[in-house]
Enzyme design. Structure first.
Site, PDB file in Angstrom:
ATOM      1  N   CYS A   1       9.479  -8.849   4.141  1.00 21.92           N
ATOM      2  CA  CYS A   1       9.633  -8.701   6.429  1.00 21.92           C
ATOM      3  C   CYS A   1       9.952 -10.188   6.792  1.00 21.92           C
ATOM      4  O   CYS A   1       8.295 -10.655   6.759  1.00 21.92           O
ATOM      5  CB  CYS A   1       8.199  -7.892   5.893  1.00 21.92           C
ATOM      6  SG  CYS A   1       6.629  -8.339   5.571  1.00 21.92           S
TER       7      CYS A   1
ATOM      8  N   ASP B   1      10.200  -4.715  -2.819  1.00 22.27           N
ATOM      9  CA  ASP B   1       9.774  -5.377  -1.749  1.00 22.27           C
ATOM     10  C   ASP B   1       8.889  -6.015  -1.532  1.00 22.27           C
ATOM     11  O   ASP B   1       7.616  -5.922  -1.552  1.00 22.27           O
ATOM     12  CB  ASP B   1       9.118  -3.792  -1.255  1.00 22.27           C
ATOM     13  CG  ASP B   1       8.834  -4.530   0.844  1.00 22.27           C
ATOM     14  OD1 ASP B   1       9.104  -5.333   1.493  1.00 22.27           O
ATOM     15  OD2 ASP B   1       7.985  -3.718   1.286  1.00 22.27           O
TER      16      ASP B   1
ATOM     17  N   PRO C   1       0.317  -1.239  -0.478  1.00 21.47           N
ATOM     18  CA  PRO C   1      -0.261   0.089  -0.254  1.00 21.47           C
ATOM     19  C   PRO C   1       1.004   1.596   0.092  1.00 21.47           C
ATOM     20  O   PRO C   1      -0.363   2.357  -0.055  1.00 21.47           O
ATOM     21  CB  PRO C   1      -0.701  -0.660   1.407  1.00 21.47           C
ATOM     22  CG  PRO C   1       0.059  -0.608   2.059  1.00 21.47           C
ATOM     23  CD  PRO C   1       1.017  -2.032   1.623  1.00 21.47           C
ATOM     24  N   GLY C   2       2.163   1.351  -0.116  1.00 22.14           N
ATOM     25  CA  GLY C   2       3.060   2.457  -0.251  1.00 22.14           C
ATOM     26  C   GLY C   2       3.661   2.950   0.464  1.00 22.14           C
ATOM     27  O   GLY C   2       3.804   4.605  -0.168  1.00 22.14           O
TER      28      GLY C   2
HETATM   29  C1  LIG Z   1       5.152  -6.610   1.076  1.00 20.55           C
HETATM   30  S1  LIG Z   1       4.229  -6.254   0.344  1.00 20.55           S
HETATM   31  C2  LIG Z   1       4.504  -4.781  -0.052  1.00 20.55           C
HETATM   32  C3  LIG Z   1       4.672  -3.399   0.854  1.00 20.55           C
HETATM   33  C4  LIG Z   1       4.747  -2.027  -0.011  1.00 20.55           C
HETATM   34  N1  LIG Z   1       6.253  -1.613  -0.516  1.00 20.55           N
HETATM   35  C5  LIG Z   1       5.145  -1.254   1.121  1.00 20.55           C
HETATM   36  O1  LIG Z   1       6.335  -0.916   1.425  1.00 20.55           O
HETATM   37  O2  LIG Z   1       3.775  -0.337   1.597  1.00 20.55           O
HETATM   38  C6  LIG Z   1       4.554  -6.797  -1.617  1.00 20.55           C
HETATM   39  C7  LIG Z   1       3.245  -6.892  -2.585  1.00 20.55           C
HETATM   40  O3  LIG Z   1       3.394  -7.294  -4.121  1.00 20.55           O
HETATM   41  C8  LIG Z   1       2.319  -7.034  -4.332  1.00 20.55           C
HETATM   42  N2  LIG Z   1       2.742  -8.458  -5.340  1.00 20.55           N
HETATM   43  C9  LIG Z   1       2.833  -9.696  -5.799  1.00 20.55           C
HETATM   44  N3  LIG Z   1       3.003 -10.364  -6.300  1.00 20.55           N
HETATM   45  C10 LIG Z   1       3.224  -8.959  -7.848  1.00 20.55           C
HETATM   46  C11 LIG Z   1       3.670  -8.969  -8.663  1.00 20.55           C
HETATM   47  N4  LIG Z   1       4.026 -10.920 -10.127  1.00 20.55           N
HETATM   48  N5  LIG Z   1       4.293  -8.156  -9.517  1.00 20.55           N
HETATM   49  C12 LIG Z   1       3.733  -6.772  -8.856  1.00 20.55           C
HETATM   50  N6  LIG Z   1       3.657  -6.737  -7.486  1.00 20.55           N
HETATM   51  C13 LIG Z   1       3.511  -8.020  -7.210  1.00 20.55           C
HETATM   52  C14 LIG Z   1       1.690  -7.070  -3.102  1.00 20.55           C
HETATM   53  O4  LIG Z   1       0.261  -7.883  -4.260  1.00 20.55           O
HETATM   54  C15 LIG Z   1       1.298  -7.490  -2.590  1.00 20.55           C
HETATM   55  O5  LIG Z   1       0.911  -5.732  -2.487  1.00 20.55           O
END
Ligand SMILES: C[S@@+](CC[C@H](N)C(=O)[O-])C[C@H]1O[C@@H](n2cnc3c(N)ncnc32)[C@H](O)[C@@H]1O
Length: 425
Positions: free
Chosen positions: A355, A302, A242-243
């Site tokens: 994480c 991430d 979510p950013g």
């Molecule tokens: C750990 S969370 C990211 C948290 C974010 N970076 C933050 O700081 O708020 C992982 C994210 O990877 C996304 N995700 C999973 N597989 C993906 C893919 N193949 N391409 C792009 N996004 C992906 C998920 O939807 C999720 O939002």
């Protein structure tokens, strides 16, 4: 804690809400997926239901270990959950026995004829439990499931596993990341994040409406500190929603493109950017198959992972996961690292973060990436407030919940900064 509320009617909607959440988790649904279960509660009851549910989930095995000594046979699940809630209110929150026992008896009487039949048993058991403060204090922290505990012990030993479990037991206070030049409430942590002393209603705090800061665990904030974004640099934030990290990158003045596969999660990212008055390009796409128009100066990856570093804040996680997704996640992480290196300009930098407490999603992932890309160089962390002990043999940054014990811990994370060779295509 919450002493005044123990005199509420046995129909207490907060306790009923908590029981719905606990029941949902034990049937395999995460707390995040169950927002609808308490959506109709008044804000105060909703907050209390969440607090009670989190507390029971953090203490569920500990509660059961006392309850089992008073039960001749296992009660049906809804009655057992009422007993668990009563036990945690009595022994973890130190609430007055009269109010807690009455509330539990009221709840069980409400649970149909079979529930009513259990009212006497619930009354008797909770009265016995109410004098077991010393037993409660001597119970060990909630144990991690074997699929997580075993690799943690193999990497760092049984003592560290126990320390991590103690940190999980304590839970987590909210941390804030602050825009350059602005201030945030709370205590400044060594790495520059701020930590609130109580959870409370975040949106009422000074600076929230103005978008001066956002909630982000101090460990999570270190990924962007390691990337060290510069104004006007072209940076791709892969897996961005979510950013929290997109906000950090944009606040540093970088030209950010935030990519995520989930459109609903990107909607939250957009709201966060709007509130903070920051901008970023937003792309809903699978990072494995998306190519930027211009090769970026830096990529932040991430990656999706087991999220086992966040158990302090998500005690439902060990109850709803069985470790079976980890092999698939590791494979996806490796492919995303390869894709990120491919899209980066020659000489550009990649920060890879998860994480996770699992070496398979951290230390081992870095080793495998270096074996696949021998010309890539690891740049060890050089950021404010970290301990040299947290830097791994290969130059990654390992963060664990048992670090900063006097400050209240941090999320588990693994972060590595890689430099693509200038000569690479
Ligand atoms: C750990 S969370 C990211 C948290 C974010 N970076 C933050 O700081 O708020 C992982 C994210 O990877 C996304 N995700 C999973 N597989 C993906 C893919 N193949 N391409 C792009 N996004 C992906 C998920 O939807 C999720 O939002």
């Amino acid at each position: 804690m919450d002493k005044a509320k123990t005199t509420r009617s046995p129909q207490d909607p907060a306790r009923k809400g908590a029981l719905r959440l606990i029941g949902g988790v034990l049937e395999g649904q995460s707390l995040a997926e169950q927002a609808g279960a308490i959506a109709r509660l008044a804000p105060q009851d909703k907050a209390r239901a969440q607090r009670l549910a989190l507390s029971v989930l953090r203490n569920i095995d500990r509660a059961d270990s006392l309850l089992v000594t008073h039960l001749s046979r296992k009660p049906r699940p809804d009655v057992l959950n009422i007993l668990r809630l009563g036990t945690v209110e009595l022994l973890e929150h130190g609430e007055a026995p009269h109010g807690v026992v009455n509330a539990a008896v009221g709840l069980v009487r409400n649970a149909g004829p079979k529930g009513r039949a259990a009212a006497g048993m619930v009354n008797a058991v909770l009265r016995k439990i109410s004098v077991q403060q010393t037993d409660w204090a001597s119970l060990r922290p909630e144990e991690m499931p074997g699929w997580l505990r075993d690799p943690v012990i193999a990497k760092w030993g049984a003592g560290v596993a126990l320390n991590i479990e103690a940190a999980h037991q304590q839970g987590a206070l909210p941390d804030l990341s602050v825009k350059p030049g602005q201030s945030a409430p709370g205590e400044r942590l060594p790495t520059g994040s701020f930590r609130l002393r109580e959870a409370g209603q975040i949106s009422r705090l000074p600076g929230y409406a103005e978008g001066n800061w956002w909630v982000q665990d101090a460990a999570a904030a270190l990924a962007v500190r390691m990337l060290d974004p510069k104004p006007d640099e072209l940076i791709v934030d892969l897996c961005a929603a979510p950013g929290g990290k997109t906000l950090q990158l944009a606040a540093a003045g970088a030209a950010v493109t935030a990519v995520d596969i989930s459109a609903p999660r990107l909607e939250r990212l957009r709201e966060n950017l709007d509130r903070c008055g920051l901008t970023a390009g937003i792309v809903a796409a699978d990072a494995l198959h998306w190519t930027p128009a211009t090769a970026p100066d830096a990529v932040l990856l991430d990656a999706p992972c087991s999220a086992t570093g966040t158990i302090r804040r998500h005690p439902d996680l060990p109850l709803i996961r069985d470790g079976s997704a980890i092999a698939g996640l590791c494979e996806l992480q490796a492919r995303l690292i390869d894709r990120a290196l491919e899209m980066l300009r020659p000489g550009g930098r990649l920060v890879f973060a998860t994480c996770s407490l699992l070496p398979a999603e951290g230390e081992d992932q870095l080793a495998a990436a270096l074996a696949r890309h021998p010309a890539v160089v690891v740049e060890p962390p050089d950021v404010e407030g970290i301990s040299p002990d947290w830097i791994t043999a290969r130059g990654g940054l390992r963060l664990r919940p048992d670090y900063w014990p006097d400050l209240g811990g941090m999320d588990g994370f693994f972060i590595a900064r890689l430099r693509k060779p200038e000569t690479a295509r």
